[in-house]
Design a protein around this motif. Structure first.
Motif, PDB file in Angstrom:
ATOM      1  N   GLY A   1       9.986  -0.625   3.351  1.00 58.31           N
ATOM      2  CA  GLY A   1       9.218  -0.356   4.571  1.00 58.31           C
ATOM      3  C   GLY A   1       9.687  -1.217   5.727  1.00 58.31           C
ATOM      4  O   GLY A   1       9.878  -2.425   5.558  1.00 58.31           O
ATOM      5  N   ARG A   2       9.861  -0.577   6.890  1.00 54.98           N
ATOM      6  CA  ARG A   2      10.239  -1.322   8.102  1.00 54.98           C
ATOM      7  C   ARG A   2       9.120  -1.214   9.127  1.00 54.98           C
ATOM      8  O   ARG A   2       8.452  -0.179   9.228  1.00 54.98           O
ATOM      9  CB  ARG A   2      11.528  -0.757   8.700  1.00 54.98           C
ATOM     10  CG  ARG A   2      12.782  -1.163   7.949  1.00 54.98           C
ATOM     11  CD  ARG A   2      14.036  -0.683   8.682  1.00 54.98           C
ATOM     12  NE  ARG A   2      15.234  -1.285   8.117  1.00 54.98           N
ATOM     13  CZ  ARG A   2      15.784  -0.934   6.952  1.00 54.98           C
ATOM     14  NH1 ARG A   2      15.241   0.029   6.230  1.00 54.98           N
ATOM     15  NH2 ARG A   2      16.866  -1.550   6.510  1.00 54.98           N
TER      16      ARG A   2
ATOM     17  N   TYR B   1       8.480  -4.719   3.517  1.00 52.96           N
ATOM     18  CA  TYR B   1       7.957  -4.539   2.164  1.00 52.96           C
ATOM     19  C   TYR B   1       8.961  -3.784   1.306  1.00 52.96           C
ATOM     20  O   TYR B   1       9.558  -2.817   1.783  1.00 52.96           O
ATOM     21  CB  TYR B   1       6.707  -3.629   2.213  1.00 52.96           C
ATOM     22  CG  TYR B   1       5.378  -4.312   2.092  1.00 52.96           C
ATOM     23  CD1 TYR B   1       4.875  -4.656   0.843  1.00 52.96           C
ATOM     24  CD2 TYR B   1       4.594  -4.552   3.225  1.00 52.96           C
ATOM     25  CE1 TYR B   1       3.620  -5.251   0.734  1.00 52.96           C
ATOM     26  CE2 TYR B   1       3.344  -5.146   3.119  1.00 52.96           C
ATOM     27  CZ  TYR B   1       2.870  -5.500   1.868  1.00 52.96           C
ATOM     28  OH  TYR B   1       1.624  -6.070   1.755  1.00 52.96           O
ATOM     29  N   ASP B   2       9.132  -4.182   0.061  1.00 54.75           N
ATOM     30  CA  ASP B   2       9.716  -3.289  -0.948  1.00 54.75           C
ATOM     31  C   ASP B   2       8.581  -2.926  -1.893  1.00 54.75           C
ATOM     32  O   ASP B   2       7.902  -3.819  -2.435  1.00 54.75           O
ATOM     33  CB  ASP B   2      10.821  -3.995  -1.751  1.00 54.75           C
ATOM     34  CG  ASP B   2      12.169  -3.966  -1.040  1.00 54.75           C
ATOM     35  OD1 ASP B   2      12.228  -3.585   0.155  1.00 54.75           O
ATOM     36  OD2 ASP B   2      13.174  -4.349  -1.678  1.00 54.75           O
ATOM     37  N   VAL B   3       8.362  -1.636  -2.088  1.00 56.27           N
ATOM     38  CA  VAL B   3       7.277  -1.193  -2.957  1.00 56.27           C
ATOM     39  C   VAL B   3       7.839  -0.307  -4.069  1.00 56.27           C
ATOM     40  O   VAL B   3       8.622   0.611  -3.806  1.00 56.27           O
ATOM     41  CB  VAL B   3       6.196  -0.427  -2.151  1.00 56.27           C
ATOM     42  CG1 VAL B   3       5.101   0.082  -3.090  1.00 56.27           C
ATOM     43  CG2 VAL B   3       5.597  -1.331  -1.082  1.00 56.27           C
ATOM     44  N   LEU B   4       7.445  -0.611  -5.297  1.00 58.08           N
ATOM     45  CA  LEU B   4       7.851   0.203  -6.452  1.00 58.08           C
ATOM     46  C   LEU B   4       6.760   1.242  -6.705  1.00 58.08           C
ATOM     47  O   LEU B   4       5.586   0.892  -6.875  1.00 58.08           O
ATOM     48  CB  LEU B   4       7.991  -0.675  -7.700  1.00 58.08           C
ATOM     49  CG  LEU B   4       9.292  -1.469  -7.863  1.00 58.08           C
ATOM     50  CD1 LEU B   4       9.613  -2.329  -6.666  1.00 58.08           C
ATOM     51  CD2 LEU B   4       9.237  -2.305  -9.135  1.00 58.08           C
ATOM     52  N   THR B   5       7.171   2.525  -6.732  1.00 57.54           N
ATOM     53  CA  THR B   5       6.217   3.602  -7.010  1.00 57.54           C
ATOM     54  C   THR B   5       6.747   4.436  -8.167  1.00 57.54           C
ATOM     55  O   THR B   5       7.884   4.264  -8.604  1.00 57.54           O
ATOM     56  CB  THR B   5       6.025   4.536  -5.788  1.00 57.54           C
ATOM     57  OG1 THR B   5       7.128   5.469  -5.748  1.00 57.54           O
ATOM     58  CG2 THR B   5       5.966   3.762  -4.492  1.00 57.54           C
ATOM     59  N   LEU B   6       5.910   5.364  -8.635  1.00 56.32           N
ATOM     60  CA  LEU B   6       6.396   6.277  -9.676  1.00 56.32           C
ATOM     61  C   LEU B   6       6.952   7.557  -9.052  1.00 56.32           C
ATOM     62  O   LEU B   6       7.316   8.483  -9.767  1.00 56.32           O
ATOM     63  CB  LEU B   6       5.265   6.609 -10.659  1.00 56.32           C
ATOM     64  CG  LEU B   6       4.800   5.419 -11.511  1.00 56.32           C
ATOM     65  CD1 LEU B   6       3.663   5.834 -12.446  1.00 56.32           C
ATOM     66  CD2 LEU B   6       5.960   4.828 -12.316  1.00 56.32           C
ATOM     67  N   GLY B   7       7.011   7.631  -7.716  1.00 56.47           N
ATOM     68  CA  GLY B   7       7.547   8.858  -7.117  1.00 56.47           C
ATOM     69  C   GLY B   7       7.588   8.763  -5.613  1.00 56.47           C
ATOM     70  O   GLY B   7       8.467   8.115  -5.050  1.00 56.47           O
ATOM     71  N   GLU B   8       6.592   9.332  -4.985  1.00 54.84           N
ATOM     72  CA  GLU B   8       6.634   9.462  -3.525  1.00 54.84           C
ATOM     73  C   GLU B   8       6.469   8.120  -2.831  1.00 54.84           C
ATOM     74  O   GLU B   8       6.094   7.123  -3.436  1.00 54.84           O
ATOM     75  CB  GLU B   8       5.523  10.434  -3.076  1.00 54.84           C
ATOM     76  CG  GLU B   8       5.763  11.845  -3.572  1.00 54.84           C
ATOM     77  CD  GLU B   8       7.168  12.356  -3.274  1.00 54.84           C
ATOM     78  OE1 GLU B   8       7.523  12.429  -2.080  1.00 54.84           O
ATOM     79  OE2 GLU B   8       7.927  12.632  -4.230  1.00 54.84           O
TER      80      GLU B   8
ATOM     81  N   PRO C   1       4.923   5.201  -0.564  1.00 57.21           N
ATOM     82  CA  PRO C   1       3.548   4.709  -0.478  1.00 57.21           C
ATOM     83  C   PRO C   1       2.923   5.100   0.871  1.00 57.21           C
ATOM     84  O   PRO C   1       3.624   5.493   1.800  1.00 57.21           O
ATOM     85  CB  PRO C   1       3.716   3.197  -0.603  1.00 57.21           C
ATOM     86  CG  PRO C   1       5.125   2.912  -0.218  1.00 57.21           C
ATOM     87  CD  PRO C   1       5.931   4.130  -0.495  1.00 57.21           C
ATOM     88  N   GLN C   2       1.584   4.979   0.919  1.00 59.18           N
ATOM     89  CA  GLN C   2       0.839   5.410   2.108  1.00 59.18           C
ATOM     90  C   GLN C   2       0.267   4.205   2.855  1.00 59.18           C
ATOM     91  O   GLN C   2      -0.080   3.197   2.238  1.00 59.18           O
ATOM     92  CB  GLN C   2      -0.344   6.296   1.678  1.00 59.18           C
ATOM     93  CG  GLN C   2       0.044   7.516   0.878  1.00 59.18           C
ATOM     94  CD  GLN C   2       0.883   8.493   1.679  1.00 59.18           C
ATOM     95  OE1 GLN C   2       0.542   8.795   2.823  1.00 59.18           O
ATOM     96  NE2 GLN C   2       1.998   8.937   1.121  1.00 59.18           N
ATOM     97  N   THR C   3       0.126   4.348   4.145  1.00 55.86           N
ATOM     98  CA  THR C   3      -0.564   3.327   4.928  1.00 55.86           C
ATOM     99  C   THR C   3      -1.962   3.111   4.358  1.00 55.86           C
ATOM    100  O   THR C   3      -2.658   4.084   4.051  1.00 55.86           O
ATOM    101  CB  THR C   3      -0.675   3.782   6.405  1.00 55.86           C
ATOM    102  OG1 THR C   3       0.642   4.079   6.873  1.00 55.86           O
ATOM    103  CG2 THR C   3      -1.309   2.695   7.264  1.00 55.86           C
ATOM    104  N   GLY C   4      -2.330   1.864   4.200  1.00 57.08           N
ATOM    105  CA  GLY C   4      -3.665   1.556   3.669  1.00 57.08           C
ATOM    106  C   GLY C   4      -3.732   1.534   2.150  1.00 57.08           C
ATOM    107  O   GLY C   4      -4.729   1.104   1.574  1.00 57.08           O
TER     108      GLY C   4
END
Lengths: 491, 491
Positions: free
Chosen positions: B377-378, B386-393, B395-398
């Protein structure tokens, strides 16, 4: 262990003339243009400080360095590349086409125990030959001596256990490049490791291989027990089971004992278990007790997880019961106090028969000029007592000698038996001996480690070893230094 | 800089299947015997702690790792050696004869800035293929990432000078083996170094070469002035003169100015001078002033002598006037705080579509299971947040996310622009892109370093970067962990 014969060995990378610093080549051309390139030069290779704040170093990397010198040639591709740099004249590059190393090398044989400020290897060759080889010689000898020393320290720590203890090298994944890993496997063996996990090193150097299984093996099965059973099925006489994928004591140990019983029923014995996390002193005591109670006193305990000589010593001090220490990162990269790199240098000591030295702004960086001999003195018990640098013959009992870094620290030599410690290992660019095999080299290291004075093997604050200069060497240094300063004032 | 074309590159050592730990091969045979070897597996490669106590790492070593995967085969000699170990069945070895790596690799492109606990590279392949390659992948990526990061730190320190400052790599003689040296030259360039002294690295990687002359050059002549004149005759437009063989200020500087005047009379300009000992801040100020007063403001000052980022920062803080930092030991071995090795690991995250993890005795050594995606995320200024690990799509704000090492440290994501940070770089064992050249990789590294938040480039105690898991990833980890413990209790 069956060391492979040299003809089976794979070509080492970088046994090429370009594995050198650019300035060696630019200086070579300069010497050639000035007509100085064939002047006979002597360079000394030595280091200034014992690694790891220890009391000794194990000299390693000599045989690969001699391989390099014997095979050194400029290929057509090398010369084409040098031409592309627009730094070199065509006639100079033409002169390199038939170039090879034809010098004499005097050195400690590989595996000997060595000390700071002693010329460990001296190259006498035409100036441009002796100059080029600096980088590759230092690369081989600095790193391998460092790792062999680290390995010896780990072996010494492991042998501090009343139950014995072996060291194997597991460092490929953290080593500094592929050849960093292979060199580390080789040098670890020189220093007393009994094997490596690196299969390529096994092939190249004939080293015994060692290995267990990874967490991934356990994770790949439905349960840890199922995983252990499958591994034991595959290697009924060679299985070493990793205990900590789930929980070392509550799961791993229990399942390993189950499998050990099952193997025994089939006429086999579990070889070992491995611990890779947690409190190794505590866990190894508990695992040893559990295995012993279950009737498996011969199952070995292997430990890994960022070990080094200090961790080994601490595990043993707390009664840990580890049989084999698998050492990765700290062995392959030779980390720790003063580790990471051995600061060996290669300095011009004589040219055309004239002694040569550099002064520089840091007094400790001045070298000892002249063609020197290194005499190693042993006491009546055969223990190492002194390395003395002379200009020729062995030193005499009662002779006054001084410290190479501090002329005020002088002493008189006791009665010792002197050995001319270095040998001419290469003459006219060819080895004077067949290459030593690694078993011989390791035996030489372990034997001479056993000849150090009490306290010299201590990991920290060891007994200091005496390296000294005879008066004529010290006077030559003073005289040469004065001449250089006189020239400076004259400028 | 003209990167050489791949066809001119020399074969890298160890692009062979045996450059691996023994246990990878014993596990392969085990999977094969159990009929599990073709099960689709995903392994994640990541590390747990930023090196040098810094705020970032420069991801390097990917292209050599992909070269390795593409060329991986067992040769007849390899198989013959494995047969000699008495560990492997003939039918298994026969199965290796046609073996190659046919998997998919998803990774950050080389040169990107990376953070702990983020899967930087994931291999999805039949289990036995994914298992074998662990050792060589870690070897390439651990070491080169470490060195590229060290180089970037040195470049950042050098650029702290109001006068600019370049970094060149001079480490071959202290590097960990020949290939350690070559890998270090390559990785240093990725991290922002402008060149190397290693000629072989110049040929292999197309790197600009750099060099001066050694003390031996000066010692080989009757006087320092004579030596300087000879070097200037040979390289009238490229001469960098080493000032400290006798005395930096009283001899070296005086003679260099004399030669600079003589060169100018002949229509040339002295290129530079080098300092290699003493107080570099003081000496470089004095040398700069001396050269400027004599009319040579464009003569560059090169410094060497055990430099690293801390020494560079201190020299600059004291007004040192160095233009080029030649860094040897500390760059080639990546020493210093938390240096020496990057503890990257390669862990099974999924098998046959099932998430996999290990627990072990050290909680920080547990991995994050499942097939994950990494989103970067920029913020509105384009800076990394941020670097975020997800299982697919994405991540969302909030959305609520938590720290991978501490579930209690949770936060809600601000509004950011998300990038799917990794790419499929290999499919079916073949690159999906042409190999990146080193100029592209270095530019990528320098560009993303410029997109870090204020304070992230600080050498010590930098601004921390946020790496997080989405709730579904955290829940998958909790759930998998509970299942493993339930199995353990069931044993």
């Amino acid at each position: 262990m069956n060391p492979i014969t040299p003809t089976q060995q794979r070509e080492l990378v970088c046994s090429t003339a370009l594995f050198t610093d650019l300035y060696q080549l630019t200086m070579m051309q300069g010497y050639w243009l000035e007509g100085m390139h064939t002047q006979p030069a002597t360079f000394d290779l030595y280091y200034r400080k014992q690694p790891f704040q220890g009391g000794f170093a194990v000299w390693a990397g000599l045989e690969p360095a001699l391989d390099y010198l014997e095979s050194l040639r400029f290929s057509a591709q090398d010369l084409e590349y040098l031409a592309s740099l627009n730094l070199f004249r065509a006639d100079f590059l033409e002169a390199l086409r038939d170039w090879n190393f034809g010098g004499t090398v005097t050195a400690f044989r590989e595996g000997r125990i060595v000390f700071p400020h002693v010329p460990l290897l001296s190259v006498t060759a035409p100036l441009w030959e002796a100059q080029l080889v600096e980088t590759a010689l230092l690369n081989s000898l600095n790193f391998q001596t460092l790792v062999a020393t680290k390995a010896a320290r780990c072996v010494i720590a492991a042998q501090g256990s009343p139950y014995g203890g072996q060291v194997v090298e597991f460092g490929a994944r953290r080593a500094q490049g592929p050849n960093g890993a292979l060199s580390a496997s080789r040098a670890s063996f020189v220093g007393g490791a009994t094997g490596t996990s690196n299969v390529e090193a096994g092939l190249r150097y004939g080293l015994p291989l060692s290995g267990t299984h990874a967490h991934a093996w356990v994770q790949s099965f439905g349960s840890e027990l199922e995983a252990f059973r499958a591994y034991a099925r595959t290697y009924p006489d060679d299985a070493v089971l990793l205990l900590d994928t789930v929980d070392t004591l509550q799961s791993g140990l229990v399942n390993a004992i189950t499998v050990a019983h099952e193997l025994r029923e089939q006429g086999h014995e579990l070889r070992g278990v491995r611990l890779d996390s947690g409190d190794l002193a505590y866990l190894s005591r508990r695992v040893r007790a559990g295995l012993d109670e279950a009737g498996f006193p011969d199952v070995k305990i292997v430990a890994s997880n960022d070990l080094d000589e200090q961790v080994i010593a601490s595990v043993i001090a707390e009664g840990g019961r580890i049989d084999v220490y698998g050492i990765g990162t700290q062995l392959a990269t030779a980390g720790g106090n003063g580790g990471g790199a051995l600061g060996g240098v290669y300095k011009l000591a004589a040219l055309n028969g004239q002694p040569k030295m550099k002064l520089t702004g840091d007094p400790i960086k001045s070298n000892v000029p002249g063609d020197k001999r290194v005499w190693r003195g042993r006491d009546a018990d055969g223990l190492l007592a002194y390395d003395v640098l002379t200009l020729g013959e062995a030193p005499q009992t009662g002779e006054r000698v001084s410290d190479p870094t501090n002329p005020l620290r002088a002493s008189r030599l006791p009665e010792l038996t002197w050995e001319d410690a270095r040998e001419v290992v290469m003459r006219g660019g060819q080895r004077t001996f067949p290459a030593d095999n690694l078993t011989t080299i390791q035996a030489r290291a372990l034997a001479e480690l056993g000849q150090l004075q009490e306290g010299s093997l201590r990991l920290l604050n060891p007994h200091g070893y005496k390296v000294s200069l005879t008066q004529d060497v010290a006077e030559l240094r003073d005289h040469t230094s004065e001449e250089i300063r006189a020239d400076k004032v004259g400028v």
